[in-house]
Design a protein around this motif. Structure first.
Motif, PDB file in Angstrom:
ATOM      1  N   PRO A  68       0.802  -1.230   0.000  1.00 28.25           N
ATOM      2  CA  PRO A  68       0.000   0.000   0.000  1.00 28.25           C
ATOM      3  C   PRO A  68       0.836   1.282   0.000  1.00 28.25           C
ATOM      4  CG  PRO A  68      -0.974  -1.601   1.482  1.00 28.25           C
ATOM      5  CD  PRO A  68       0.344  -2.173   1.022  1.00 28.25           C
ATOM      6  N   ALA A  69       2.014   1.241   0.575  1.00 23.37           N
ATOM      7  CA  ALA A  69       2.865   2.439   0.611  1.00 23.37           C
ATOM      8  C   ALA A  69       3.277   2.895  -0.790  1.00 23.37           C
ATOM      9  CB  ALA A  69       4.111   2.169   1.456  1.00 23.37           C
ATOM     10  N   LEU A  70       3.209   1.996  -1.776  1.00 24.60           N
ATOM     11  CA  LEU A  70       3.602   2.349  -3.148  1.00 24.60           C
ATOM     12  C   LEU A  70       2.403   2.598  -4.063  1.00 24.60           C
ATOM     13  CD1 LEU A  70       6.613  -0.060  -3.711  1.00 24.60           C
ATOM     14  CD2 LEU A  70       6.629   2.341  -3.049  1.00 24.60           C
ATOM     15  N   TYR A  71       1.181   2.493  -3.542  1.00 24.72           N
ATOM     16  CA  TYR A  71      -0.012   2.683  -4.378  1.00 24.72           C
ATOM     17  C   TYR A  71      -0.003   4.021  -5.102  1.00 24.72           C
ATOM     18  CZ  TYR A  71      -2.533  -1.352  -2.316  1.00 24.72           C
ATOM     19  OH  TYR A  71      -2.938  -2.590  -1.931  1.00 24.72           O
ATOM     20  N   LEU A  72       0.265   5.099  -4.394  1.00 25.91           N
ATOM     21  CA  LEU A  72       0.202   6.426  -5.004  1.00 25.91           C
ATOM     22  C   LEU A  72       1.250   6.570  -6.113  1.00 25.91           C
ATOM     23  CD1 LEU A  72      -1.015   9.225  -5.181  1.00 25.91           C
ATOM     24  CD2 LEU A  72       0.545   9.949  -3.371  1.00 25.91           C
ATOM     25  N   ALA A  73       2.473   6.138  -5.845  1.00 30.12           N
ATOM     26  CA  ALA A  73       3.536   6.256  -6.862  1.00 30.12           C
ATOM     27  C   ALA A  73       3.194   5.442  -8.106  1.00 30.12           C
ATOM     28  CB  ALA A  73       4.869   5.806  -6.281  1.00 30.12           C
ATOM     29  N   VAL A  74       2.688   4.232  -7.918  1.00 33.46           N
ATOM     30  CA  VAL A  74       2.351   3.384  -9.065  1.00 33.46           C
ATOM     31  C   VAL A  74       1.111   3.923  -9.771  1.00 33.46           C
ATOM     32  CG1 VAL A  74       1.637   1.066  -9.770  1.00 33.46           C
ATOM     33  CG2 VAL A  74       3.526   1.358  -8.156  1.00 33.46           C
ATOM     34  N   ALA A  75       0.150   4.465  -9.023  1.00 39.30           N
ATOM     35  CA  ALA A  75      -1.039   5.060  -9.648  1.00 39.30           C
ATOM     36  C   ALA A  75      -0.640   6.246 -10.530  1.00 39.30           C
ATOM     37  CB  ALA A  75      -2.041   5.496  -8.584  1.00 39.30           C
ATOM     38  N   GLU A  76       0.292   7.061 -10.061  1.00 36.91           N
ATOM     39  CA  GLU A  76       0.773   8.186 -10.868  1.00 36.91           C
ATOM     40  C   GLU A  76       1.461   7.681 -12.134  1.00 36.91           C
ATOM     41  OE1 GLU A  76       3.175  10.471  -8.194  1.00 36.91           O
ATOM     42  OE2 GLU A  76       1.431  11.374  -7.222  1.00 36.91           O
ATOM     43  N   LEU A  77       2.227   6.605 -12.017  1.00 39.55           N
ATOM     44  CA  LEU A  77       2.889   6.013 -13.181  1.00 39.55           C
ATOM     45  C   LEU A  77       1.849   5.494 -14.169  1.00 39.55           C
ATOM     46  CD1 LEU A  77       5.350   4.980 -14.733  1.00 39.55           C
ATOM     47  CD2 LEU A  77       5.232   2.911 -13.329  1.00 39.55           C
ATOM     48  N   LEU A  78       0.824   4.805 -13.684  1.00 38.95           N
ATOM     49  CA  LEU A  78      -0.221   4.279 -14.564  1.00 38.95           C
ATOM     50  C   LEU A  78      -0.993   5.403 -15.248  1.00 38.95           C
ATOM     51  CD1 LEU A  78      -1.501   1.294 -12.400  1.00 38.95           C
ATOM     52  CD2 LEU A  78      -0.012   1.204 -14.415  1.00 38.95           C
ATOM     53  N   ARG A  83      -1.919   8.520 -20.296  1.00 41.17           N
ATOM     54  CA  ARG A  83      -1.809   9.742 -21.097  1.00 41.17           C
ATOM     55  C   ARG A  83      -0.842   9.550 -22.257  1.00 41.17           C
ATOM     56  NH1 ARG A  83      -1.193  11.962 -16.010  1.00 41.17           N
ATOM     57  NH2 ARG A  83       0.894  12.663 -16.517  1.00 41.17           N
ATOM     58  N   LEU A  84       0.234   8.820 -22.027  1.00 39.84           N
ATOM     59  CA  LEU A  84       1.207   8.530 -23.072  1.00 39.84           C
ATOM     60  C   LEU A  84       0.562   7.729 -24.198  1.00 39.84           C
ATOM     61  CD1 LEU A  84       4.216   8.616 -23.973  1.00 39.84           C
ATOM     62  CD2 LEU A  84       4.459   6.419 -22.802  1.00 39.84           C
ATOM     63  N   PRO A  90       4.496  13.486 -24.738  1.00 38.62           N
ATOM     64  CA  PRO A  90       5.554  12.809 -25.510  1.00 38.62           C
ATOM     65  C   PRO A  90       6.273  11.769 -24.677  1.00 38.62           C
ATOM     66  CG  PRO A  90       6.296  14.962 -24.797  1.00 38.62           C
ATOM     67  CD  PRO A  90       4.844  14.847 -24.389  1.00 38.62           C
ATOM     68  N   ALA A  91       6.786  10.736 -25.321  1.00 37.14           N
ATOM     69  CA  ALA A  91       7.562   9.697 -24.650  1.00 37.14           C
ATOM     70  C   ALA A  91       8.957  10.233 -24.343  1.00 37.14           C
ATOM     71  CB  ALA A  91       7.642   8.463 -25.539  1.00 37.14           C
TER      72      ALA A  91
END
Length: 99
Positions: A68-78, A83-84, A90-91
């Motif tokens: 759970p501590a990484l949910y926010l970071a991974v959600a931002e990545l997803l 958007r990509l 842009p990539a």
């Protein structure tokens, strides 16, 4: 083996509808990391660079859900990947550490 390959790390995540969180499906260093990244490219999967996130995800056991501590970071990545894929941003070019 050159120094860059030795230090290289990679983690692959997978998420399926109905699961509580993404799972770590592959991780490794050096040549294994290089193989993970190459396989992602072969399958048209974008590789994102984030040394800090990869270092944290390397601590998660294979086939385990991210903590759970990484949910926010991974959600931002997803969200960034979404958007990509839609062409909204842009990539950027991947390098030594990838996710």
């Amino acid at each position: 083996m050159n120094e860059l390959v030795k230090r290289q790390m990679a983690v692959a995540l997978a998420y399926r509808n109905g699961e509580s969180a993404p799972r770590v499906v592959a991780s490794g260093r050096g040549l294994i990391a290089q193989a993970i990244i190459e396989r992602a490219h072969q399958h048209g999967i974008y590789v994102h660079e984030s040394e800090e996130l990869v270092a944290l995800l390397m601590q998660v056991e294979l086939d385990q859900h991210i903590p759970p501590a990484l949910y926010l970071a991974v959600a931002e990545l997803l969200a960034w990947l979404y958007r990509l894929e839609r062409g909204e941003i842009p990539a950027i070019r991947p390098s030594a550490s990838a996710l």
